[in-house]
Design a protein around this motif. Structure first.
Motif, PDB file in Angstrom:
ATOM      1  N   LEU A 282       3.957 -48.855  44.577  1.00 37.24           N
ATOM      2  CA  LEU A 282       4.083 -49.345  46.195  1.00 37.24           C
ATOM      3  C   LEU A 282       3.392 -50.890  46.134  1.00 37.24           C
ATOM      4  O   LEU A 282       3.871 -51.404  47.619  1.00 37.24           O
ATOM      5  N   VAL A 311      -4.628 -55.519  47.557  1.00 38.85           N
ATOM      6  CA  VAL A 311      -4.663 -54.711  48.013  1.00 38.85           C
ATOM      7  C   VAL A 311      -4.948 -53.693  47.379  1.00 38.85           C
ATOM      8  O   VAL A 311      -5.951 -52.968  47.919  1.00 38.85           O
ATOM      9  N   GLY A 312      -5.624 -53.539  45.570  1.00 37.04           N
ATOM     10  CA  GLY A 312      -6.013 -52.857  45.635  1.00 37.04           C
ATOM     11  C   GLY A 312      -5.095 -51.786  44.383  1.00 37.04           C
ATOM     12  O   GLY A 312      -4.045 -52.510  43.698  1.00 37.04           O
ATOM     13  N   LYS A 313      -5.629 -50.491  43.755  1.00 37.01           N
ATOM     14  CA  LYS A 313      -4.477 -50.733  42.479  1.00 37.01           C
ATOM     15  C   LYS A 313      -4.292 -48.597  42.491  1.00 37.01           C
ATOM     16  O   LYS A 313      -4.704 -48.089  43.684  1.00 37.01           O
ATOM     17  N   MET A 315      -3.197 -45.367  40.412  1.00 36.49           N
ATOM     18  CA  MET A 315      -3.224 -44.430  38.869  1.00 36.49           C
ATOM     19  C   MET A 315      -3.092 -43.486  39.125  1.00 36.49           C
ATOM     20  O   MET A 315      -3.203 -42.715  39.949  1.00 36.49           O
TER      21      MET A 315
ATOM     22  N   HIS B  78      -5.379 -52.100  54.646  1.00 41.14           N
ATOM     23  CA  HIS B  78      -4.338 -52.706  54.675  1.00 41.14           C
ATOM     24  C   HIS B  78      -3.118 -52.623  55.688  1.00 41.14           C
ATOM     25  O   HIS B  78      -2.539 -51.462  54.918  1.00 41.14           O
ATOM     26  N   LYS B  80      -0.498 -52.641  56.211  1.00 42.60           N
ATOM     27  CA  LYS B  80       1.677 -52.438  55.632  1.00 42.60           C
ATOM     28  C   LYS B  80       1.904 -51.892  54.926  1.00 42.60           C
ATOM     29  O   LYS B  80       2.921 -51.612  54.730  1.00 42.60           O
ATOM     30  N   TYR B  81       1.108 -50.719  54.249  1.00 44.88           N
ATOM     31  CA  TYR B  81       1.145 -50.573  52.715  1.00 44.88           C
ATOM     32  C   TYR B  81       0.941 -48.791  52.924  1.00 44.88           C
ATOM     33  O   TYR B  81       1.150 -48.381  52.318  1.00 44.88           O
ATOM     34  N   ILE B  85       2.689 -45.233  51.627  1.00 41.80           N
ATOM     35  CA  ILE B  85       1.702 -44.498  51.031  1.00 41.80           C
ATOM     36  C   ILE B  85       1.676 -42.744  51.147  1.00 41.80           C
ATOM     37  O   ILE B  85       1.534 -42.219  50.581  1.00 41.80           O
ATOM     38  N   GLU B 112      -3.839 -41.200  42.543  1.00 37.62           N
ATOM     39  CA  GLU B 112      -4.464 -41.974  43.182  1.00 37.62           C
ATOM     40  C   GLU B 112      -4.788 -43.161  43.087  1.00 37.62           C
ATOM     41  O   GLU B 112      -4.040 -43.919  42.274  1.00 37.62           O
ATOM     42  N   PHE B 113      -5.123 -43.477  44.911  1.00 33.26           N
ATOM     43  CA  PHE B 113      -4.800 -45.160  44.995  1.00 33.26           C
ATOM     44  C   PHE B 113      -6.678 -45.681  45.647  1.00 33.26           C
ATOM     45  O   PHE B 113      -6.922 -44.993  45.630  1.00 33.26           O
ATOM     46  N   HIS B 114      -6.497 -46.477  44.805  1.00 29.62           N
ATOM     47  CA  HIS B 114      -7.829 -47.322  44.992  1.00 29.62           C
ATOM     48  C   HIS B 114      -7.280 -48.868  45.995  1.00 29.62           C
ATOM     49  O   HIS B 114      -6.738 -49.545  45.431  1.00 29.62           O
ATOM     50  N   LEU B 115      -8.139 -48.372  47.362  1.00 33.56           N
ATOM     51  CA  LEU B 115      -7.724 -49.204  48.123  1.00 33.56           C
ATOM     52  C   LEU B 115      -8.666 -50.563  48.609  1.00 33.56           C
ATOM     53  O   LEU B 115     -10.167 -50.330  48.518  1.00 33.56           O
ATOM     54  N   ASN B 116      -8.657 -51.746  48.666  1.00 30.82           N
ATOM     55  CA  ASN B 116      -9.449 -52.115  49.408  1.00 30.82           C
ATOM     56  C   ASN B 116      -9.746 -52.374  51.083  1.00 30.82           C
ATOM     57  O   ASN B 116      -8.836 -52.772  51.385  1.00 30.82           O
TER      58      ASN B 116
END
Lengths: 381, 381
Positions: A282, A311-313, A315, B78, B80-81, B85, B112-116
């Motif tokens: 995504l 944007v991020g990661k 997992m 952000h 947009k994502y 998600i 698990e999403f890690h977002l800035n």
């Protein structure tokens, strides 16, 4: 030419032949739709010279009258306007008439369209294939074969032969193969004995032709007749005639791309893996490669990750049914993996890896169907 | 900030506030979505500085728990994502957490999403309107008012005031008016006595704001609260807060455009006329004007025609319920006529013409609703 036709039947025919008509053709008359009335019924034709489609509406079928009052003749119409006109006609009965000056009148209820037609004599004749070199497939099965392979053709004209799907008849089997040199999709099915001695055993059909054919064909267990000549292929059902040119040249031998041994074997739920790859991709959607990483873990866990620094990661751990062989870290295109998984209908897939640098294989775990998807990894580790 | 929330509730809120977020904003932080957790629930905010939308997800409502384990705080993501998600999360429960470095973690099932994130302190504060100057409308009725008028706003920035819908409070009625100077759409409804002395009785709301609001509001008989200040308008439902700037300037006085007398009066089925205009316009679609002609005939017949020399012409007779007054030949934009007819829900419309050169009026024939559509003819005769 004059006849009265049922709007819904006319609409179906129009929609089919429109798939072959392009407004950007270099041969002006091919932006038109040919309409031909004979004592048997109405034939519509569209062509962009790569693909030609004929749709036939019989005068009468199964005791239902579709066309009445036929005065034979033919005309070519501006194709662009035809679908909208037919769709919006007020009544189910439509009268179509053309005169010697190629003026066409379309009447339905109180509505009357006067259209400027063109001389059907100027429309190119479609080649009539000799259909001795023919074989039959159930329509459903042909649609599956297309859906499971044609997505993998190359979209680049660098190697034109790769924009087609290779069809091979060998050892009593027919095989569809497509590759863009980063991935490969293939499916084999057994065919009956009639095909022995079939003279064109290795042909390449443009992927675009097969995709258009797939859109036109409705799911059905009926058979479709397939005839091949040196440079054309014809697909024929009761009322449809779909002709495509073949691609010139030799299709590369793909069988040697397929690794014979594997080092890591995974069996996993198709949908679970697909959804997990989908989520991992995504954040990386706009990046050209859209790469995800897969790492084998203890206790049948697969770790799927992706990283888009800005944007991020993401997992995720997915539980596999089994993971056998060497530990593995590998990166690949999320889109290729998703395409491959979508082409496999089985509940479980079996994936064979041969290290992080070698292509890997995805197959239905139950092996009921000879579907094989191959993907080249991306080097990041 | 930390909380656990139901995915479906979060998704609804996200979709609403996304309507205000543009990736082409000149203020970078406005490309983000603000998320704020308080003891009461979660508030999402999106804004493009013209429109601002807040959506609130209560901790608990009607005995159903939507949010749990709230540790108050706020963050900007952000935007947009976010919709993708949230939509693709594997489980119904979603845990969202942010730390002091604006790192955001979104967890659901094994994903698990890690977002800035960004500091919510940098997100502009939305103005809090004093809501004394307020009135209420049923949501359904507001949606009708928008649908029946906002399509007629100007899309050109030549006269910016015409890109808005004029809302007037007068004589115990509220009126929505939009015009692009070629056509006009208006609807009046009576309002209750509370509005007496309402200080902002003539405002102009950008058409775009109203169209976005219409998309967000679900059909409902519930009330929406509308508050107005000198330069902003706020629409408020239980969990939604929709703020739009108002357009500056004086809206032209449109009432004198409306002819008081007519020379030809037609009553006709709305749908019959709409379908007939639709067909007549088929061949002329690409032409800028897309003009159709209407001619009154004997025996309550209206002849609708159009002519596109290159393609052909269309002719149709529609039977009216009645045609009274002078004979008439008039040309007008098919699109304007279709827009106007679609805005009228009544089965029959009454059309008042004042000759071929003067604007004509379209109203519901039963006059149950004060809807008025005006179209300027095109001079061809």
């Amino acid at each position: 030419m004059k006849f009265t036709i049922q709007r819904d039947q006319l609409m179906n025919g129009v929609q089919d032949v429109m798939k072959a008509i392009s407004s950007r053709t270099t041969i002006p008359i091919l932006s038109g739709m040919k309409m031909e009335a004979t004592a048997e019924g109405i034939k519509l034709t569209g062509s962009d010279s790569d693909i030609s489609i004929e749709s036939f509406i019989p005068k009468e079928e199964d005791g239902i009258v579709y066309v009445e009052g036929i005065e034979p003749g033919s005309i070519v119409l501006h194709a662009k306007y035809v679908p909208d006109i037919v769709r919006k006609l007020p009544e189910q009965m439509v009268e179509i008439e053309s005169d010697e000056n190629f003026n066409v009148t379309v009447r339905s209820g109180n509505a009357e369209f006067h259209l400027n037609g063109q001389d059907a004599q100027e429309y190119p004749l479609l080649p009539k294939l000799h259909t001795e070199n023919s074989f039959e497939l159930p329509i459903d099965l042909l649609k599956d074969l297309i859906r499971q392979t044609a997505f993998a053709v190359s979209t680049s004209e660098n190697r034109p032969i790769l924009t087609g799907v290779n069809i091979k008849l060998e050892d009593g089997k027919i095989e569809f193969v497509a590759t863009d040199s980063h991935r490969l999709a293939s499916r084999k099915i057994p065919v009956n004995g009639e095909m022995k001695g079939f003279p064109y055993s290795n042909i390449v059909i443009p992927g675009k032709s097969l995709n258009e054919l797939n859109k036109i064909l409705e799911d059905s267990e009926d058979k479709i007749m397939i005839s091949v000549t040196e440079n054309q292929i014809l697909f024929r059902t009761k009322h449809l005639y779909f002709l495509s040119r073949l691609l010139d040249g030799n299709y590369p031998e793909t069988s040697r791309l397929i690794p014979e041994q594997s080092k890591t074997n995974v069996v996993i739920g198709t949908k679970e893996l697909l959804n997990s790859i989908d989520r991992a991709s995504l954040l990386a959607k706009e990046h050209r490669n859209n790469v995800v990483k897969l790492v084998t873990k203890e206790s049948n866990q697969l770790e799927i990750t992706s990283n888009s620094p800005e944007v991020g990661k993401v997992m995720e751990e997915v539980t596999a049914d089994s993971i056998e062989g060497e530990e593995l870290k590998i990166s690949f295109s999320a889109r290729y993996m998703m395409d491959a998984l979508k082409a496999i209908e089985s509940e479980k897939v079996s994936i064979q890896f041969t290290g992080a640098m070698r292509p890997f294989l995805i197959r239905p775990a139950d092996e009921r169907e000879e579907i094989l998807q191959l993907i080249l990894p991306v080097r990041t580790y």
